[in-house]
Enzyme design. Structure first.
Site, PDB file in Angstrom:
ATOM      1  N   GLN A 169       1.151   6.332  35.581  1.00  0.00           N
ATOM      2  CA  GLN A 169       0.927   7.653  35.010  1.00  0.00           C
ATOM      3  C   GLN A 169       1.124   7.627  33.504  1.00  0.00           C
ATOM      4  O   GLN A 169       1.992   6.933  32.989  1.00  0.00           O
ATOM      5  CB  GLN A 169       1.811   8.707  35.674  1.00  0.00           C
ATOM      6  CG  GLN A 169       3.283   8.449  35.603  1.00  0.00           C
ATOM      7  CD  GLN A 169       4.069   9.338  36.547  1.00  0.00           C
ATOM      8  OE1 GLN A 169       3.707   9.527  37.699  1.00  0.00           O
ATOM      9  NE2 GLN A 169       5.158   9.874  36.051  1.00  0.00           N
ATOM     10  N   GLY A 170       0.269   8.387  32.832  1.00  0.00           N
ATOM     11  CA  GLY A 170       0.349   8.521  31.384  1.00  0.00           C
ATOM     12  C   GLY A 170       0.437   9.982  31.011  1.00  0.00           C
ATOM     13  O   GLY A 170       0.168  10.877  31.840  1.00  0.00           O
ATOM     14  N   TYR A 171       0.786  10.243  29.767  1.00  0.00           N
ATOM     15  CA  TYR A 171       1.046  11.607  29.321  1.00  0.00           C
ATOM     16  C   TYR A 171       0.144  11.982  28.156  1.00  0.00           C
ATOM     17  O   TYR A 171       0.173  11.333  27.111  1.00  0.00           O
ATOM     18  CB  TYR A 171       2.530  11.761  28.960  1.00  0.00           C
ATOM     19  CG  TYR A 171       3.360  11.661  30.202  1.00  0.00           C
ATOM     20  CD1 TYR A 171       3.635  12.793  30.956  1.00  0.00           C
ATOM     21  CD2 TYR A 171       3.765  10.429  30.692  1.00  0.00           C
ATOM     22  CE1 TYR A 171       4.324  12.698  32.150  1.00  0.00           C
ATOM     23  CE2 TYR A 171       4.454  10.329  31.887  1.00  0.00           C
ATOM     24  CZ  TYR A 171       4.734  11.466  32.609  1.00  0.00           C
ATOM     25  OH  TYR A 171       5.401  11.367  33.800  1.00  0.00           O
ATOM     26  N   LEU A 172      -0.635  13.037  28.359  1.00  0.00           N
ATOM     27  CA  LEU A 172      -1.488  13.584  27.312  1.00  0.00           C
ATOM     28  C   LEU A 172      -0.689  14.518  26.409  1.00  0.00           C
ATOM     29  O   LEU A 172      -1.008  14.682  25.240  1.00  0.00           O
ATOM     30  CB  LEU A 172      -2.667  14.333  27.932  1.00  0.00           C
ATOM     31  CG  LEU A 172      -3.608  13.443  28.759  1.00  0.00           C
ATOM     32  CD1 LEU A 172      -4.470  14.275  29.686  1.00  0.00           C
ATOM     33  CD2 LEU A 172      -4.453  12.588  27.834  1.00  0.00           C
ATOM     34  N   HIS A 190      -0.224   9.111  25.308  1.00  0.00           N
ATOM     35  CA  HIS A 190       0.820   8.689  24.380  1.00  0.00           C
ATOM     36  C   HIS A 190       1.406   7.364  24.837  1.00  0.00           C
ATOM     37  O   HIS A 190       1.487   7.085  26.025  1.00  0.00           O
ATOM     38  CB  HIS A 190       1.997   9.685  24.391  1.00  0.00           C
ATOM     39  CG  HIS A 190       1.676  11.037  23.888  1.00  0.00           C
ATOM     40  ND1 HIS A 190       2.030  11.469  22.640  1.00  0.00           N
ATOM     41  CD2 HIS A 190       1.024  12.070  24.466  1.00  0.00           C
ATOM     42  CE1 HIS A 190       1.629  12.710  22.474  1.00  0.00           C
ATOM     43  NE2 HIS A 190       1.016  13.098  23.570  1.00  0.00           N
TER      44      HIS A 190
END
Length: 153
Positions: A27-30, A80
């Site tokens: 999972q990544g964070y915008l 990010h």
């Protein structure tokens, strides 16, 4: 709109043993703003876009939408810092569903257990492998871990 009510705990890995091989989650964070977190997650053959509101106690608004995996892969490139990688194990204990996350890569060594509740004051029976509660400690939020890896603590 859904309200997520969740408690988090550290896990004693000498007492907890996985019962299966778990599921890989990347999972990544915008956005990691404390007013709103926007996450893209790939879990096996499925992908999700999740928006979480500001945490109030152990509750926050959470809205999640399934999206095509190829679109999640594109969104992941816009995130990010680095993606959070973890293996998730799910166990039913005392009538509650526990999710145990074994973090990998830059967060290796961290093992967290989460349980979702229907009310903040809901009583739960803790498994013997649960140690310290970290529900209110922002350092254990995945969004924080994406910017401040556990390996650097």
């Amino acid at each position: 709109m859904m309200i997520e009510i969740e408690r988090k705990f550290l896990v004693d890995t000498n007492l907890w043993c996985p019962k299966d091989s778990g599921n890989l989650i990347v999972q990544g964070y915008l956005s990691t703003d404390k007013e709103r977190v926007v996450r893209v997650r790939i879990k096996g053959e499925r992908a999700f876009l999740t928006i979480k509101g500001k945490t109030q106690g152990i509750s926050r608004i959470e809205m999640e939408y399934e999206i095509p995996v190829n679109e999640a892969e594109i969104l992941m490139q816009m995130c990010h810092d680095f993606p959070v990688r973890k293996k998730r194990f799910v166990e039913e204990i005392h009538g509650m569903t526990w999710e145990i996350d074994v973090f990998e890569h830059k967060n290796a060594g961290l093992v967290l257990a989460e349980v979702e509740l229907s009310a903040e004051n809901e009583k739960i029976e803790l498994p013997n492998w649960v140690t310290q509660e970290v529900s209110a400690d922002y350092r254990y939020f995945n969004a924080w871990l994406s910017e401040h890896p556990y390996a650097t603590w």
